[in-house]
Design a protein around this motif. Structure first.
Motif, PDB file in Angstrom:
ATOM      1  N   LEU A 155     -20.909  18.400  26.078  1.00 23.41           N
ATOM      2  CA  LEU A 155     -22.322  18.127  25.800  1.00 23.41           C
ATOM      3  C   LEU A 155     -23.200  19.192  26.440  1.00 23.41           C
ATOM      4  O   LEU A 155     -24.206  19.622  25.863  1.00 23.41           O
ATOM      5  CB  LEU A 155     -22.699  16.736  26.326  1.00 23.41           C
ATOM      6  N   PHE A 156     -22.820  19.621  27.650  1.00 22.89           N
ATOM      7  CA  PHE A 156     -23.527  20.726  28.295  1.00 22.89           C
ATOM      8  C   PHE A 156     -23.465  21.982  27.427  1.00 22.89           C
ATOM      9  O   PHE A 156     -24.447  22.716  27.293  1.00 22.89           O
ATOM     10  CB  PHE A 156     -22.892  21.027  29.655  1.00 22.89           C
ATOM     11  N   ALA A 157     -22.277  22.245  26.864  1.00 23.94           N
ATOM     12  CA  ALA A 157     -22.119  23.426  26.028  1.00 23.94           C
ATOM     13  C   ALA A 157     -23.072  23.381  24.844  1.00 23.94           C
ATOM     14  O   ALA A 157     -23.707  24.383  24.485  1.00 23.94           O
ATOM     15  CB  ALA A 157     -20.673  23.536  25.538  1.00 23.94           C
ATOM     16  N   MET A 158     -23.159  22.227  24.224  1.00 19.39           N
ATOM     17  CA  MET A 158     -24.072  22.071  23.095  1.00 19.39           C
ATOM     18  C   MET A 158     -25.517  22.215  23.544  1.00 19.39           C
ATOM     19  O   MET A 158     -26.337  22.848  22.866  1.00 19.39           O
ATOM     20  CB  MET A 158     -23.860  20.707  22.446  1.00 19.39           C
ATOM     21  N   LYS A 159     -25.822  21.612  24.693  1.00 16.77           N
ATOM     22  CA  LYS A 159     -27.199  21.668  25.177  1.00 16.77           C
ATOM     23  C   LYS A 159     -27.595  23.075  25.583  1.00 16.77           C
ATOM     24  O   LYS A 159     -28.775  23.443  25.489  1.00 16.77           O
ATOM     25  CB  LYS A 159     -27.373  20.709  26.366  1.00 16.77           C
ATOM     26  N   LEU A 214     -30.733  24.571  15.292  1.00 22.73           N
ATOM     27  CA  LEU A 214     -31.030  23.529  16.277  1.00 22.73           C
ATOM     28  C   LEU A 214     -30.711  22.147  15.715  1.00 22.73           C
ATOM     29  O   LEU A 214     -30.172  21.290  16.416  1.00 22.73           O
ATOM     30  CB  LEU A 214     -32.497  23.610  16.695  1.00 22.73           C
ATOM     31  N   THR A 215     -31.028  21.940  14.447  1.00 23.29           N
ATOM     32  CA  THR A 215     -30.743  20.652  13.813  1.00 23.29           C
ATOM     33  C   THR A 215     -29.241  20.376  13.788  1.00 23.29           C
ATOM     34  O   THR A 215     -28.799  19.241  14.036  1.00 23.29           O
ATOM     35  CB  THR A 215     -31.311  20.629  12.382  1.00 23.29           C
ATOM     36  N   ALA A 216     -28.451  21.406  13.490  1.00 22.83           N
ATOM     37  CA  ALA A 216     -26.992  21.250  13.509  1.00 22.83           C
ATOM     38  C   ALA A 216     -26.497  20.924  14.916  1.00 22.83           C
ATOM     39  O   ALA A 216     -25.586  20.105  15.097  1.00 22.83           O
ATOM     40  CB  ALA A 216     -26.319  22.523  12.992  1.00 22.83           C
ATOM     41  N   GLN A 217     -27.096  21.555  15.933  1.00 22.45           N
ATOM     42  CA  GLN A 217     -26.718  21.266  17.316  1.00 22.45           C
ATOM     43  C   GLN A 217     -27.044  19.818  17.678  1.00 22.45           C
ATOM     44  O   GLN A 217     -26.270  19.143  18.367  1.00 22.45           O
ATOM     45  CB  GLN A 217     -27.446  22.221  18.262  1.00 22.45           C
ATOM     46  N   ILE A 218     -28.184  19.348  17.218  1.00 22.10           N
ATOM     47  CA  ILE A 218     -28.575  17.966  17.510  1.00 22.10           C
ATOM     48  C   ILE A 218     -27.612  16.987  16.851  1.00 22.10           C
ATOM     49  O   ILE A 218     -27.228  15.969  17.436  1.00 22.10           O
ATOM     50  CB  ILE A 218     -30.021  17.717  17.030  1.00 22.10           C
ATOM     51  N   ARG A 219     -27.198  17.302  15.624  1.00 25.90           N
ATOM     52  CA  ARG A 219     -26.229  16.447  14.933  1.00 25.90           C
ATOM     53  C   ARG A 219     -24.915  16.410  15.697  1.00 25.90           C
ATOM     54  O   ARG A 219     -24.293  15.352  15.844  1.00 25.90           O
ATOM     55  CB  ARG A 219     -26.001  16.943  13.505  1.00 25.90           C
ATOM     56  N   ALA A 220     -24.473  17.564  16.185  1.00 29.15           N
ATOM     57  CA  ALA A 220     -23.228  17.618  16.950  1.00 29.15           C
ATOM     58  C   ALA A 220     -23.354  16.828  18.253  1.00 29.15           C
ATOM     59  O   ALA A 220     -22.415  16.129  18.665  1.00 29.15           O
ATOM     60  CB  ALA A 220     -22.859  19.068  17.245  1.00 29.15           C
TER      61      ALA A 220
END
Length: 487
Positions: A333-337, A144-150
């Motif tokens: 951004l949707f993909a990441m979210k 999750l932290t990596a996703q937030i960074r991205a």
């Protein structure tokens, strides 16, 4: 930047509407609505949420970066996720859903405990639940932290604000609708997102090959570095040329053993058409598997990028019209979210439901209190993950995703997949989780094997440990009924 903010606000409004509707539907089913969407998801929603979560941020940011760095090998590796997800849907989803319903399981840790222990309040059952839940919390927090960074990296350039502020803003949005509607809101928003993701992927492919036909692309890449077109190994997946084919095995275990993926199968309707679900999954997965082509395109256009993960941001800023780039950025951004919200929901349920039951020995609460607790832990987990971004080491996004999700996958593969054919003991379940996690994390951090080889070796170690310990320490609980599972 103004138009980007307007696009974002319009999308946020739609997400909130979906979350509000999900919240009303969810409340009728009380805590089960939050945990498994009241077991109400149909074929297209299941396919949409599985594919959106499986491809997500790494598919649009990490995978183009890997293609930029390593070449066409990433296209083949990325493609294997689509058929693996289809196999998972067709042959594992109904089994997991039906068995979970018979045992009254609403989360993956609960499923594992119920499968191995008759007395859910015994010390062994509570220990197994704590180990499973803590493993999920540790490794999914990293993911999750990596996703937030991205999110921050892409959102900052799109909105014209700092990465820190972009991360915080987008995380708040995710937290709000996940708190409101639980898994139902996550699934509905994922389905909305995946339609945009697929549209963006189709546009990207058309634009890239209109500008540089496939034959010309291969010729120019070969001139830059022959390994980009005809690699001598499967790096980063392994040193042997055939190692890339292990990605299919990895992706299959990924789609079945990872809690934030497999929990969707617990939420399927009882009368769902599994054939339709598999068909939708195949179509969406194949379309999204084309996205890494961006990395090859950018390697030709700008071979001097210092950070390969900048391939997609460079493409959006330089290769297509700004308005189109803005819309596609929103879809990315949707993909990441879509992954971030799934992980956030899974983490919060592990803390608010599974750890609570394990530590406090099934202390009774009202359904209203449980829902408040579920929602509170969504906010707590989001805050912890945001703070963790300050401490996460620098690394390629694809590697961080594989390390965290791959290690958790290895830990749980024995207790989720081997149990389809062989039911072991509680001690075997505990041992296999620990061995799988330690083995995979060591292999990945040491760098002595490829990215997919480490988790797969860890998965094999977990499975072997599960069987061996079950033989040495026989199951002392009453066997679970082996009634045929209808499909």
């Amino acid at each position: 930047m103004f138009i980007n903010w307007m696009i974002l606000l319009a999308a946020i409004a739609l997400l909130i509407v979906l979350a509000s509707k999900a919240s009303k539907v969810m409340s009728a089913d009380e805590e089960s609505g939050f945990l498994v969407a009241g077991r109400s998801l149909g074929p297209f929603v299941i396919a949409g949420t599985v594919v959106a979560t499986g491809f997500s941020g790494w598919g649009f940011m990490g995978s183009p970066g890997a293609a930029y760095q390593y070449g066409t090998i990433e296209l083949l590796g990325n493609f294997f996720f689509a058929p693996a997800m289809v196999v998972a849907v067709l042959f594992f989803a109904v089994y997991l859903r039906n068995r979970a319903m018979k045992m009254g399981s609403s989360t993956i840790p609960e499923f594992i405990v119920n499968l191995h222990c008759n007395d859910r309040n015994s010390i062994s059952a509570r220990t197994l639940r704590i180990i499973t839940s803590l493993g999920m919390v540790i490794f999914l927090t990293v993911f999750l932290t990596a996703q937030i960074r991205a999110l921050g990296m892409l959102g900052s350039s799109w909105l014209g604000i700092s990465p820190l502020l972009a991360s915080a803003l987008l995380l708040v949005i995710i937290t709000i609708y996940t708190m409101a509607g639980g898994l139902l809101a996550v699934a509905w928003t994922d389905t909305f997102m995946v339609v945009g993701m697929a549209t963006a992927a189709i546009y990207i492919v058309v634009q890239v090959f209109t500008d540089i036909p496939l034959v010309d692309m291969m010729t120019q890449l070969n001139a830059i570095d022959p390994n980009l077109v005809n690699p001598e190994s499967s790096n980063p997946y392994g040193n042997a040329k055939a190692s890339v084919f292990l990605v299919f095995v990895y992706a299959l275990i990924f789609s079945t053993a990872l809690p934030y993926m497999s929990v969707r199968f617990l939420a399927m309707k009882s009368n769902i058409s599994i054939a339709k679900t598999g068909f939708y999954t195949a179509i969406l997965g194949c379309v999204l598997s084309l996205v890494p082509i961006v990395g090859l395109y950018v390697r030709i256009k700008n071979p001097g990028l210092i950070n390969p993960d900048e391939a997609m941001p460079w493409y959006l800023a330089n290769a297509i019209p700004s308005v189109v780039g803005s819309v596609i950025t929103l879809f990315i951004l949707f993909a990441m979210k879509s992954t971030a919200n799934s992980i956030l929901h899974t983490l919060s349920t592990a803390a608010s439901h599974d750890l609570r039951l394990a530590i406090f020995n099934n202390k009774p609460r009202t359904e209203a209190e449980l829902l408040k607790l579920n929602r509170l832990w969504v906010a707590i987990v989001a805050a912890i993950a945001f703070i963790s971004t300050f401490f996460l080491p620098e690394a390629m996004l694809s590697y961080l995703g594989i390390f965290s999700s791959g290690t958790l996958m290895a830990a749980l593969s024995g207790v989720l997949l081997v149990t389809i054919f062989y039911k072991g003991s509680t001690m075997a379940a505990i041992a296999s989780i620990i061995v799988g996690a330690v083995c995979s994390s060591y292999l990945l951090t040491s760098g002595i094997v490829g990215w997919v080889e480490g988790p797969l070796i860890g998965s094999a170690a977990s499975a072997i440990t599960y069987v061996v310990v079950s033989v040495l320490v026989p199951n002392r609980v009453k066997a679970i009924s082996e009634e045929a599972v209808s499909t």
